[in-house]
Motif scaffolding. Structure first.
Motif, PDB file in Angstrom:
ATOM      1  N   ASN A  10      16.768  56.843   0.154  1.00 10.40           N
ATOM      2  CA  ASN A  10      17.453  55.521   0.413  1.00 10.40           C
ATOM      3  C   ASN A  10      18.584  56.071   1.475  1.00 10.40           C
ATOM      4  O   ASN A  10      19.278  54.974   1.907  1.00 10.40           O
ATOM      5  CB  ASN A  10      18.036  54.953  -0.761  1.00 10.40           C
ATOM      6  CG  ASN A  10      16.737  54.255  -1.577  1.00 10.40           C
ATOM      7  OD1 ASN A  10      16.284  53.254  -1.187  1.00 10.40           O
ATOM      8  ND2 ASN A  10      15.961  54.952  -2.546  1.00 10.40           N
ATOM      9  N   VAL A  11      18.736  57.158   1.992  1.00  3.23           N
ATOM     10  CA  VAL A  11      20.014  57.448   2.922  1.00  3.23           C
ATOM     11  C   VAL A  11      19.329  56.902   4.447  1.00  3.23           C
ATOM     12  O   VAL A  11      18.242  57.694   4.632  1.00  3.23           O
ATOM     13  CB  VAL A  11      20.395  58.941   2.792  1.00  3.23           C
ATOM     14  CG1 VAL A  11      21.234  58.861   3.929  1.00  3.23           C
ATOM     15  CG2 VAL A  11      20.879  59.184   1.404  1.00  3.23           C
ATOM     16  N   ALA A  12      20.145  56.376   4.963  1.00  4.04           N
ATOM     17  CA  ALA A  12      19.340  55.896   6.232  1.00  4.04           C
ATOM     18  C   ALA A  12      19.586  57.298   7.167  1.00  4.04           C
ATOM     19  O   ALA A  12      20.521  58.052   7.111  1.00  4.04           O
ATOM     20  CB  ALA A  12      20.498  54.844   6.690  1.00  4.04           C
ATOM     21  N   GLY A  21      27.821  55.738  14.247  1.00  3.44           N
ATOM     22  CA  GLY A  21      27.326  56.203  12.743  1.00  3.44           C
ATOM     23  C   GLY A  21      28.161  57.508  12.475  1.00  3.44           C
ATOM     24  O   GLY A  21      28.730  57.877  11.551  1.00  3.44           O
ATOM     25  N   PHE A  68      33.579  54.817   4.057  1.00  3.53           N
ATOM     26  CA  PHE A  68      32.277  55.227   3.366  1.00  3.53           C
ATOM     27  C   PHE A  68      31.231  53.631   3.371  1.00  3.53           C
ATOM     28  O   PHE A  68      30.225  53.685   3.558  1.00  3.53           O
ATOM     29  CB  PHE A  68      32.397  55.878   1.896  1.00  3.53           C
ATOM     30  CG  PHE A  68      32.781  57.054   1.811  1.00  3.53           C
ATOM     31  CD1 PHE A  68      31.926  58.081   2.337  1.00  3.53           C
ATOM     32  CD2 PHE A  68      34.072  57.538   1.440  1.00  3.53           C
ATOM     33  CE1 PHE A  68      32.137  59.247   2.324  1.00  3.53           C
ATOM     34  CE2 PHE A  68      34.392  58.854   1.282  1.00  3.53           C
ATOM     35  CZ  PHE A  68      33.411  59.762   1.913  1.00  3.53           C
ATOM     36  N   TYR A  69      31.974  52.646   2.822  1.00  6.89           N
ATOM     37  CA  TYR A  69      31.456  51.438   3.053  1.00  6.89           C
ATOM     38  C   TYR A  69      30.969  50.932   4.687  1.00  6.89           C
ATOM     39  O   TYR A  69      30.062  50.538   4.851  1.00  6.89           O
ATOM     40  CB  TYR A  69      32.250  50.316   2.336  1.00  6.89           C
ATOM     41  CG  TYR A  69      32.383  50.189   0.999  1.00  6.89           C
ATOM     42  CD1 TYR A  69      31.455  49.859   0.143  1.00  6.89           C
ATOM     43  CD2 TYR A  69      33.406  50.983   0.262  1.00  6.89           C
ATOM     44  CE1 TYR A  69      31.356  49.781  -1.229  1.00  6.89           C
ATOM     45  CE2 TYR A  69      33.251  50.801  -1.036  1.00  6.89           C
ATOM     46  CZ  TYR A  69      32.442  50.216  -1.895  1.00  6.89           C
ATOM     47  OH  TYR A  69      32.457  50.146  -3.263  1.00  6.89           O
ATOM     48  N   ARG A  71      30.360  52.777   7.075  1.00  6.18           N
ATOM     49  CA  ARG A  71      29.122  53.592   7.617  1.00  6.18           C
ATOM     50  C   ARG A  71      27.980  53.154   7.150  1.00  6.18           C
ATOM     51  O   ARG A  71      26.947  52.900   7.687  1.00  6.18           O
ATOM     52  CB  ARG A  71      29.654  55.260   7.274  1.00  6.18           C
ATOM     53  CG  ARG A  71      28.482  55.884   7.573  1.00  6.18           C
ATOM     54  CD  ARG A  71      28.692  57.628   6.983  1.00  6.18           C
ATOM     55  NE  ARG A  71      28.434  57.331   5.563  1.00  6.18           N
ATOM     56  CZ  ARG A  71      28.546  58.277   4.701  1.00  6.18           C
ATOM     57  NH1 ARG A  71      29.437  59.358   5.177  1.00  6.18           N
ATOM     58  NH2 ARG A  71      28.321  58.404   3.347  1.00  6.18           N
ATOM     59  N   ASP A  72      27.812  52.640   5.941  1.00  2.85           N
ATOM     60  CA  ASP A  72      26.698  52.253   5.049  1.00  2.85           C
ATOM     61  C   ASP A  72      26.336  51.056   5.649  1.00  2.85           C
ATOM     62  O   ASP A  72      24.942  50.925   5.932  1.00  2.85           O
ATOM     63  CB  ASP A  72      26.944  52.182   3.595  1.00  2.85           C
ATOM     64  CG  ASP A  72      26.932  53.499   2.838  1.00  2.85           C
ATOM     65  OD1 ASP A  72      26.539  54.729   3.374  1.00  2.85           O
ATOM     66  OD2 ASP A  72      27.383  53.666   1.670  1.00  2.85           O
ATOM     67  N   TYR A  73      27.313  50.211   6.139  1.00  2.00           N
ATOM     68  CA  TYR A  73      27.129  48.976   6.583  1.00  2.00           C
ATOM     69  C   TYR A  73      26.515  48.977   7.958  1.00  2.00           C
ATOM     70  O   TYR A  73      25.284  48.566   8.283  1.00  2.00           O
ATOM     71  CB  TYR A  73      28.437  48.077   6.596  1.00  2.00           C
ATOM     72  CG  TYR A  73      28.044  46.597   7.097  1.00  2.00           C
ATOM     73  CD1 TYR A  73      27.866  45.639   6.308  1.00  2.00           C
ATOM     74  CD2 TYR A  73      28.239  46.441   8.470  1.00  2.00           C
ATOM     75  CE1 TYR A  73      27.739  44.338   6.731  1.00  2.00           C
ATOM     76  CE2 TYR A  73      27.958  44.992   9.075  1.00  2.00           C
ATOM     77  CZ  TYR A  73      27.729  43.800   7.773  1.00  2.00           C
ATOM     78  OH  TYR A  73      27.539  42.771   8.339  1.00  2.00           O
ATOM     79  N   GLU A  75      24.861  51.750   9.096  1.00  3.38           N
ATOM     80  CA  GLU A  75      23.437  52.171   8.995  1.00  3.38           C
ATOM     81  C   GLU A  75      22.562  51.069   8.536  1.00  3.38           C
ATOM     82  O   GLU A  75      21.255  51.340   8.931  1.00  3.38           O
ATOM     83  CB  GLU A  75      23.414  53.362   8.037  1.00  3.38           C
ATOM     84  CG  GLU A  75      24.357  54.478   8.544  1.00  3.38           C
ATOM     85  CD  GLU A  75      24.420  55.623   7.480  1.00  3.38           C
ATOM     86  OE1 GLU A  75      23.936  55.456   6.248  1.00  3.38           O
ATOM     87  OE2 GLU A  75      24.776  56.778   7.921  1.00  3.38           O
ATOM     88  N   ALA A  76      22.864  50.262   7.767  1.00  5.73           N
ATOM     89  CA  ALA A  76      22.011  49.311   7.240  1.00  5.73           C
ATOM     90  C   ALA A  76      21.531  48.340   8.184  1.00  5.73           C
ATOM     91  O   ALA A  76      20.520  47.836   8.342  1.00  5.73           O
ATOM     92  CB  ALA A  76      22.245  48.641   6.028  1.00  5.73           C
TER      93      ALA A  76
END
Length: 244
Positions: A10-12, A21, A68-69, A71-73, A75-76
């Motif tokens: 589940n890691v982009a 990124g 961290f948030y 980066r995830d946003y 990537e998603a």
């Protein structure tokens, strides 16, 4: 093992040319490392400087968590994480204003200076957010208010009460104050530029439009870690002078 496979699945994937990124990832790691450095160094300082160094650690720690948030946003959704970025700024920028007050207390800085600078920073950020998101059709108007608040901070530290207090303190405090002033004048200048590139207004015909996430990420890391290192250096010099 199965849990590990689930997490990694589940890691982009970060593509080699995904510079946004990449800078989110490096920014989060750099600011977390800076936080650990500042927190672990607290005991070596004289008590009156520990709060300043602690605040430096809080600034980079808050930024690291938000990165961290963000980066995830990214990537998603492959979209600029404007909301998370402003939440980060509304917490960290007033703390950076607090740093000016803390180092100038020795010269007699009063809390009125602190609250004035925090007020300017909140106005700058809230109106900037409104212009980028809620009232994007009036971005130039809200950007003007945000820019005026920014220049009030610049005036205060370069020519106003904060500048006079720094000159009164002299020595290492004056030198550190000047470096922090340059961070605000030059380092923070990327933020209004990014605002104009990301919104529509009279300036669009001159600057055009584009994403400045890479520049924002680099500027955040340099400004926040740089602020902390200036305070750290001042604390080291002042503590050493007291021991001697």
């Amino acid at each position: 093992m199965s849990n590990f496979m689930f997490i990694t699945a589940n890691v982009a994937r970060l593509l080699p040319d995904d510079y946004v990124g990449f800078t989110f990832f490096v920014g989060s790691m750099a600011m977390m490392a800076a936080s650990a450095f500042f927190f672990l160094s607290l005991n070596q300082f004289d008590k009156k400087w520990r709060t300043s160094v602690l605040v430096s650690g809080l600034i980079t720690f808050i930024a690291a968590v938000h990165y961290f948030y963000m980066r995830d946003y990214w990537e998603a959704f492959q979209e600029s994480p404007t909301f998370f970025r402003y939440v980060d700024w509304v917490l960290t920028v007033p703390l950076m204003c607090l740093e000016f007050y803390l180092i100038l207390k020795v010269a007699g800085a009063k809390q009125s200076l602190l609250w004035k600078m925090i007020f300017y920073s909140i106005i700058m950020l809230v109106t900037g957010y409104l212009g980028e998101t809620v009232f994007s059709d009036q971005a130039a108007f809200w950007g003007l208010i945000s820019g005026l608040a920014y220049f009030l901070i610049v005036y205060e530290i370069w020519l106003g009460e904060a500048s006079k207090l720094a000159k009164t303190a002299g020595g290492a405090i004056l030198a550190s104050h000047k470096i922090l002033c340059w961070f605000v004048l030059v380092g923070w200048a990327i933020y209004p530029l990014g605002y104009m590139l990301g919104t529509d207004g009279w300036y669009t015909s001159i600057l055009g439009k584009g994403s400045v996430d890479v520049a924002y990420n680099i500027a955040d890391a340099i400004n926040k870690i740089g602020f902390g290192l200036v305070i750290y250096t001042l604390a080291v010099k002042s503590t050493s002078a007291v021991k001697e």
